[in-house]
Design an enzyme around this catalytic site. Structure first.
Site: not given
Ligand SMILES: Cc1cc2nc3c(=O)[nH]c(=O)nc-3n(C[C@H](O)[C@H](O)[C@H](O)COP(=O)(O)OP(=O)(O)OC[C@H]3O[C@@H](n4cnc5c(N)ncnc54)[C@H](O)[C@@H]3O)c2cc1C
Length: 475
Positions: A194, A197, A281-282, A322, A454
């Protein structure tokens, strides 16, 4: 009365929305709850990935790359451009409209697949009659009853201790994607994916960018030959990168941010910048989920504990993406989402963690899959390596982008491909061939014998495979 569903998914990021769609395809009644809202309170499904992650960062990388090309590289092609200007609000506005298209696309997909969407926060209320009572609070207020629950609540950016994000001076990925002006000087703490980028975006747009990294090695997660090449290229582009630093107490005023740090040699340094991106990190996100109400077990770092099949400690409660162990990547979240939906329907799905590709969308791009040389050496695996530079690839020359190489690592005895590491143009696309070969447990010889069009960049993959057997044709 509570609305009943076979599956309730909490979170509509790539893990959650994909799980919901797959479960619906398999004939189950499905609800998906997501709390993310646009500035005017509308639902914005897609999670971190769509709203403040993968998609907006790639939109800004694309726009800033065009700007960089116009400023520095069009002349090589005989194209004269004078007075190249930057309308940052248009550039950021375009990024916002790309995000909006994706939000709307997911809502459309929910409709198409008959997934019921609730806009609000979902939380566990209780276990009742063999099902889970889930409360939705926010724009939608509902009581749901679910046979199965998939937790896909994602992650949030980690702040430096004592330095909360204000998204004006101290920026997470969120603020870093929406700056109102190009900073003169920008600091980035953390030289991970991150940080690199977003640092690249603002450097291309004119900021002087300094990246401070605590680890002694640059890009320690990547193959070190790739990391070395990347450091050389990024430094040449103007990114100032210092590794092995120890950050002191950051001071913020209305005008600037001062970052005191000790450099790798032990000398005290101080960095004054207009804005500071903290990308260290996250952390998993479970606030508001009602974890304690039902006793959902988390590990010491806050991740939901799951087994190999994404089952939690609670009956019929699953977790993906995540918020659980493993790489924080959108495609990993999606694969887990699909696998869990299929397991709920009785199938035996599997996610192969050994073939999840990693990509850094800098210029040049960096991509890899499988093990790198350091790992193979540590594990004592006998391997052969074959590399091919883009400098010797016709398409790369025609593109005017000859930085980097493809490196293939294969088992010394069986020739099975163990890892592929690319730094160069379109590495993000090229890596798919390596993933496919590794999924089929193919050999370097297999890649070498496949006919590649090619002139294409993919010929570098073929040539690297030939190099494993010391028989490149074009180098
Ligand atoms: C700047 C940046 C760039 C990135 N680029 C890439 C990339 O190029 N390629 C890649 O593979 N990964 C990339 N990532 C990582 C990627 O964004 C995450 O790995 C991915 O979004 C994880 O998906 P997820 O569904 O686990 O969670 P998330 O995408 O975090 O979605 C979780 C959702 O749950 C919702 N939520 C949480 N708690 C509740 C609740 N109690 N009730 C209702 N809703 C809730 C949140 O609002 C959110 O909408 C990047 C991350 C960042 C920060």
């Amino acid at each position: 009365m509570a609305k009943q569903f076979d599956v309730v998914v909490i979170g509509a990021g790539p893990g959650g929305y994909i799980a919901a769609i797959r479960a619906a395809q398999l004939g189950m009644s499905v609800a998906c709850i997501d709390a993310w809202s646009t500035a005017d309170g509308k639902p914005a499904p897609g999670g971190t990935c769509t709203n403040v992650g993968c998609i907006p960062s790639k939109a800004l990388l694309q726009s800033s790359e065009h700007y960089d090309q116009a400023n520095h590289h069009f002349a090589e092609h005989g194209i004269e451009v004078k007075g190249v200007g930057l309308k940052l609000d248009t550039l950021v506005g375009r990024k916002d409209s790309v995000v909006k298209q994706n939000n709307e696309g997911i809502l459309y997909l929910f409709k198409k697949n008959k997934v019921t969407f609730f806009h609000g926060t979902g939380s566990f209320a209780a276990y009742v009659d063999g099902g889970w009572s889930i409360k939705v609070a926010g724009a939608s207020e509902e009581d749901l009853l679910a046979k199965h629950v998939i937790v896909a609540t994602g992650s949030a950016p980690r702040a430096l201790p004592g330095l909360p994000f204000d998204e004006k001076k101290i920026l997470s990925n969120d603020g870093a994607l929406s700056l109102g002006a190009v900073p003169k000087k920008l600091g980035v703490i953390g030289a991970g994916v991150i940080g690199l980028e977003l640092g690249s975006v603002w450097r291309r747009l004119g900021a002087e960018v300094t990246v401070l990294e605590a680890m002694p090695d640059f890009l320690a997660v990547a193959d070190q030959q790739v990391a070395k090449e990347a450091l050389k290229v990024f430094t040449k582009q103007g990114l100032k990168i210092s590794t092995g630093v120890k950050i002191g107490e950051v001071k913020t005023t209305a005008k600037s941010v001062t970052v005191p740090y000790t450099d790798a040699s032990g000398a005290e340094q101080s960095l004054a910048v207009d804005n500071l991106i903290v990308s260290i990190g996250r952390v998993p996100h479970t606030q508001g989920l009602g974890v304690d109400t039902v006793g959902l077990k988390l590990d010491e770092r806050g991740f939901v504990i799951v087994d190999d099949e994404c089952k939690t400690n609670l009956p019929n409660v699953w977790a993906v993406g995540d918020v659980v162990r493993g790489p924080m990547l959108a495609h990993k979240a999606e694969e887990e989402g699909v696998a869990v939906a299929e397991r709920i329907s009785g199938q035996h799905s599997h996610v192969n963690f050994g073939t999840i590709p990693s990509v850094i969308y800098t210029s040049p791009e960096i991509a890899w899959v499988g093990r790198n040389e350091q790992q193979l050496k540590t594990e004592g695996v006998a391997y052969k390596a074959g590399s091919f530079p883009f400098l010797a690839n016709g398409r790369a020359r025609a593109l005017g982008d000859t930085t980097g190489f493809v490196k293939i690592l294969a088992d010394a005895k069986t020739d099975e491909v163990l890892g592929v590491h690319i730094i160069g143009p379109m590495a993000s696309e090229l890596i798919s061939e390596a993933v496919t070969i590794m999924e089929f447990r193919g050999a370097a010889e297999d890649i070498a014998r496949i006919c590649h069009a090619h002139p294409t960049l993919s010929e570098a993959m073929k040539e690297a495979a030939l190099a494993v057997d010391k028989r490149t044709l074009n180098f």
